[in-house]
Design a protein around this motif. Sequence first.
Motif, PDB file in Angstrom:
ATOM      1  N   THR A  30      72.695  76.432 -37.629  1.00  0.00           N
ATOM      2  CA  THR A  30      72.528  76.318 -36.179  1.00  0.00           C
ATOM      3  C   THR A  30      72.566  77.662 -35.463  1.00  0.00           C
ATOM      4  N   GLY A  31      73.007  78.702 -36.135  1.00  0.00           N
ATOM      5  CA  GLY A  31      73.123  79.995 -35.484  1.00  0.00           C
ATOM      6  C   GLY A  31      74.351  80.127 -34.612  1.00  0.00           C
ATOM      7  N   ALA A 255      73.433  70.339 -35.122  1.00  0.00           N
ATOM      8  CA  ALA A 255      72.413  71.027 -34.339  1.00  0.00           C
ATOM      9  C   ALA A 255      72.127  70.274 -33.043  1.00  0.00           C
ATOM     10  N   VAL A 256      72.061  68.949 -33.124  1.00  0.00           N
ATOM     11  CA  VAL A 256      71.849  68.133 -31.929  1.00  0.00           C
ATOM     12  C   VAL A 256      73.043  68.276 -30.980  1.00  0.00           C
ATOM     13  N   LEU A 257      74.242  68.268 -31.533  1.00  0.00           N
ATOM     14  CA  LEU A 257      75.450  68.424 -30.719  1.00  0.00           C
ATOM     15  C   LEU A 257      75.399  69.726 -29.923  1.00  0.00           C
ATOM     16  N   ALA A 258      75.013  70.804 -30.588  1.00  0.00           N
ATOM     17  CA  ALA A 258      74.945  72.102 -29.915  1.00  0.00           C
ATOM     18  C   ALA A 258      73.928  72.090 -28.780  1.00  0.00           C
ATOM     19  N   GLY A 276      75.432  62.152 -33.265  1.00  0.00           N
ATOM     20  CA  GLY A 276      75.229  61.557 -34.583  1.00  0.00           C
ATOM     21  C   GLY A 276      74.126  60.531 -34.581  1.00  0.00           C
ATOM     22  N   ALA A 277      74.017  59.733 -33.523  1.00  0.00           N
ATOM     23  CA  ALA A 277      73.000  58.688 -33.455  1.00  0.00           C
ATOM     24  C   ALA A 277      71.597  59.288 -33.329  1.00  0.00           C
ATOM     25  N   ILE A 278      71.471  60.336 -32.514  1.00  0.00           N
ATOM     26  CA  ILE A 278      70.155  60.977 -32.351  1.00  0.00           C
ATOM     27  C   ILE A 278      69.700  61.595 -33.659  1.00  0.00           C
ATOM     28  N   ALA A 279      70.628  62.253 -34.349  1.00  0.00           N
ATOM     29  CA  ALA A 279      70.262  62.901 -35.619  1.00  0.00           C
ATOM     30  C   ALA A 279      69.873  61.863 -36.655  1.00  0.00           C
TER      31      ALA A 279
END
Length: 279
Positions: A30-31, A255-258, A276-279
């Motif tokens: 994620t960097g 990555a989505v969380l960030a 978590g759901a989106i990923a």
Amino acid sequence: MRENTRAERAVGFLLGLVDEEIAVRVRARTGLPEPESPAQARGRVTRAWTWARDLEASVALWILENDDRQLNAVVWRHIPTDSGLRRAIARGVPFAPGRVDPIPVDATLPGQEPEVPEAYVRHGLVGALREVGTWSEGRTAASMVLTRADWETVGAADHEHPLPGYARWALSVRPDCPPWVRAGFGTHAKFTHRLRRAGVFESPADYVASDGPALRVLEVLSMGQLLFPTRLKEAEDALRPLVQEHLGDREDAWAVLAQLAETFHGNTPELIVTAGAIA
């Protein structure tokens, strides 16, 4: 070295709840930068806190429980409407459970103790509370309560004969109001909800589940090791199962969380579940 952004500090705190091997892999994907160093965290405390403009009542209390005069001075600057807490800080009243000896007062504070109007002083502590008829009067009378002995006196007086409603509410939203005294003022769900809206939480776990936004809550928790180390574990324990279940070792979920953290309007558990759901 640049200072981590609010979102980076928030995600970094949650990364601290998984195995280091997973955290290293997630940062590489994620960097995300390395966690904030203790020196960087202390620097943010000594500067003006952008996130502490409306410091939640219970967070202020958890910080005061360190009985650290420098931290007390920082809290003092961010609770301008809580004359009772300010007066207690200026007098060196201890907040750590079990401590009775006064604590040193930071050199920047002497002479800045808020005063109580003479009319309230003449009535005495309990007498002033029984004369309360408005919210403003309740706040002023409640600000006379400073020590554990004062709280015991107030609790006994209310048990003997209930105090006026405005006085009870002004006392209940004081973060240092002992749980047994607050319980005497009300325990129903509506009362508890109003306390949470006022920034009063039963515990760090309760704070974690508060309305949010998640970014603010996580930013506060990211400084917990410095600001309220004895309370932080409870917040971590409340979040760890959610992090492990919905994020775990899934780099895409982190990555989505960030990406979501900066603009998400829900609370912290909702942020974790949504990522978590989106990923």
